[in-house]
Design a protein around this motif. Structure first.
Motif, mmCIF file in Angstrom:
data_model
loop_
_atom_site.group_PDB
_atom_site.id
_atom_site.type_symbol
_atom_site.label_atom_id
_atom_site.label_comp_id
_atom_site.label_asym_id
_atom_site.label_seq_id
_atom_site.Cartn_x
_atom_site.Cartn_y
_atom_site.Cartn_z
ATOM 1 N N GLY A 230 0.817 -1.195 0.000
ATOM 2 C CA GLY A 230 0.000 0.000 0.000
ATOM 3 C C GLY A 230 0.856 1.252 0.000
ATOM 4 N N ARG A 231 0.208 2.383 0.282
ATOM 5 C CA ARG A 231 0.925 3.661 0.255
ATOM 6 C C ARG A 231 1.906 3.791 1.416
ATOM 7 N N LYS A 232 1.522 3.188 2.569
ATOM 8 C CA LYS A 232 2.366 3.310 3.761
ATOM 9 C C LYS A 232 2.883 1.953 4.179
ATOM 10 N N GLN A 233 4.175 1.943 4.586
ATOM 11 C CA GLN A 233 4.757 0.750 5.181
ATOM 12 C C GLN A 233 5.062 1.080 6.640
ATOM 13 N N TYR A 234 4.558 0.239 7.537
ATOM 14 C CA TYR A 234 4.754 0.557 8.951
ATOM 15 C C TYR A 234 4.790 -0.732 9.765
ATOM 16 N N LEU A 235 5.294 -0.574 11.013
ATOM 17 C CA LEU A 235 5.334 -1.634 12.014
ATOM 18 C C LEU A 235 4.339 -1.286 13.106
ATOM 19 N N LEU A 236 3.507 -2.249 13.467
ATOM 20 C CA LEU A 236 2.543 -2.064 14.555
ATOM 21 C C LEU A 236 3.224 -2.427 15.871
ATOM 22 N N PHE A 260 -3.328 -2.424 18.379
ATOM 23 C CA PHE A 260 -2.010 -1.968 18.822
ATOM 24 C C PHE A 260 -2.120 -0.511 19.252
ATOM 25 N N ASN A 261 -1.034 0.000 19.851
ATOM 26 C CA ASN A 261 -1.049 1.369 20.366
ATOM 27 C C ASN A 261 -0.516 2.390 19.369
ATOM 28 N N SER A 262 0.299 1.942 18.385
ATOM 29 C CA SER A 262 0.923 2.910 17.487
ATOM 30 C C SER A 262 1.370 2.240 16.206
ATOM 31 N N ARG A 263 1.553 3.113 15.190
ATOM 32 C CA ARG A 263 2.178 2.707 13.930
ATOM 33 C C ARG A 263 3.528 3.406 13.799
ATOM 34 N N ILE A 264 4.556 2.634 13.485
ATOM 35 C CA ILE A 264 5.898 3.194 13.265
ATOM 36 C C ILE A 264 6.159 3.144 11.766
#
Length: 287
Positions: A230-236, A260-264
């Motif tokens: 997708g447009r964003k790659q992140y770690l939960l 989860f609490n956040s996306r990195i």
């Protein structure tokens, strides 16, 4: 008195007696539900007394006009003398008719009998021929149907074998596609393996799994969950946004479906080096 009139009178007195019995039953029911009222109780007792007497009189009169079974049989059945006379006349008439028929056409009966015999013989021969034809036709049709059935079963088995081969090929391709990693996924896995080796952890149990759009790195349980498509790659992560911002990471809030609490945000795989303590802690919990 005539037998029919006796039956009518007997039926009349029996119906009247049943009427009295119905009245007796209703008066007893009314008395049972109105025991508190003296007037209704006295009137019900009076009606009961009258209906009992009336029913008794009606049954007595019905017995008087009851028709005995012996009388009915004697009136319906004829006498023995009449039966004997009727039998004699019938036998005489039958003998006369037989003599007339035999005198008039003895030859005609013989001719008819011979013709019937010939017709029966022709019918029997025709039946034999038709039975032979039917047996021949049934034999041919049974052989044809058995040949067709065997051919159809062979075709069906071939189709089943082909479909089984197709399904095995599909399963093999799906297994390959699950195990294959693209370049960025392989880079993420190498980074996590390197971090664990630096902290002297055994990485032989590491594996990957794709769950929908998510990419999981696992030991006995999930260590890290990524979204790399997708447009964003992140770690939960389960870390708070304030802690991650202090480390200079780009953070955003997760969606409601992501527990989860956040996306990195992953600008590159080097971001994981900043989260080495978090990755090692999750690995220890999974093992």
């Amino acid at each position: 008195m005539n037998l029919k009139e006796q039956k009518k009178k007997h039926r009349f007195w029996m119906n009247l007696a049943f009427g009295y019995i119905v009245a007796l039953f209703t008066s007893v029911v009314v008395l049972f539900f109105n025991l508190g009222s003296i007037y209704i109780s006295v009137s019900c007792f009076t009606i009961c007394f009258i209906t009992v007497i009336g029913a008794k009189i009606c049954f007595a009169r019905a017995d008087k006009y009851e028709v005995s079974q012996e009388l009915v049989i004697t009136e319906d059945e004829p006498t023995t003398e009449e039966l004997m006379a009727n039998n004699v006349t019938e036998s005489v008439n039958l003998d006369a008719n037989k003599e007339d028929e035999t005198d008039d056409c003895p030859l005609v009966a013989d001719v008819v009998f011979t013709e019937e015999m010939s017709d029966c013989e022709t019918l029997e021969t025709n039946d034999m021929e038709t039975n032979e034809n039917i047996s021949e036709i049934e034999g041919v049709s049974v052989e044809e149907t058995t040949v067709e059935l065997t051919e159809s079963t062979i075709e069906q088995t071939d189709e089943i074998i082909e479909s089984d081969e197709g399904t095995t090929e599909i399963e093999k391709t799906t297994l390959k596609s699950d195990n294959e990693l693209d370049a960025f996924e392989q880079e993420i896995l190498d980074q996590i393996t390197g971090i664990l080796n630096q902290h002297h952890r055994d990485t032989s149990s590491l594996s990957t799994k794709k769950v929908g759009n998510y990419f999981d790195v696992q030991a006995n349980a999930t260590i890290a969950r990524f979204k790399l498509k997708g447009r964003k790659q992140y770690l939960l992560s389960h870390l708070e946004e304030s802690v991650l911002k202090e480390k200079g990471l780009t953070v955003e809030a997760p969606s409601k479906n992501e527990k989860f609490n956040s996306r990195i945000i992953l600008t590159s795989s080097d971001v994981l080096q900043t989260l080495s303590d978090y990755i090692v802690e999750n690995f220890d919990k999974a093992c």
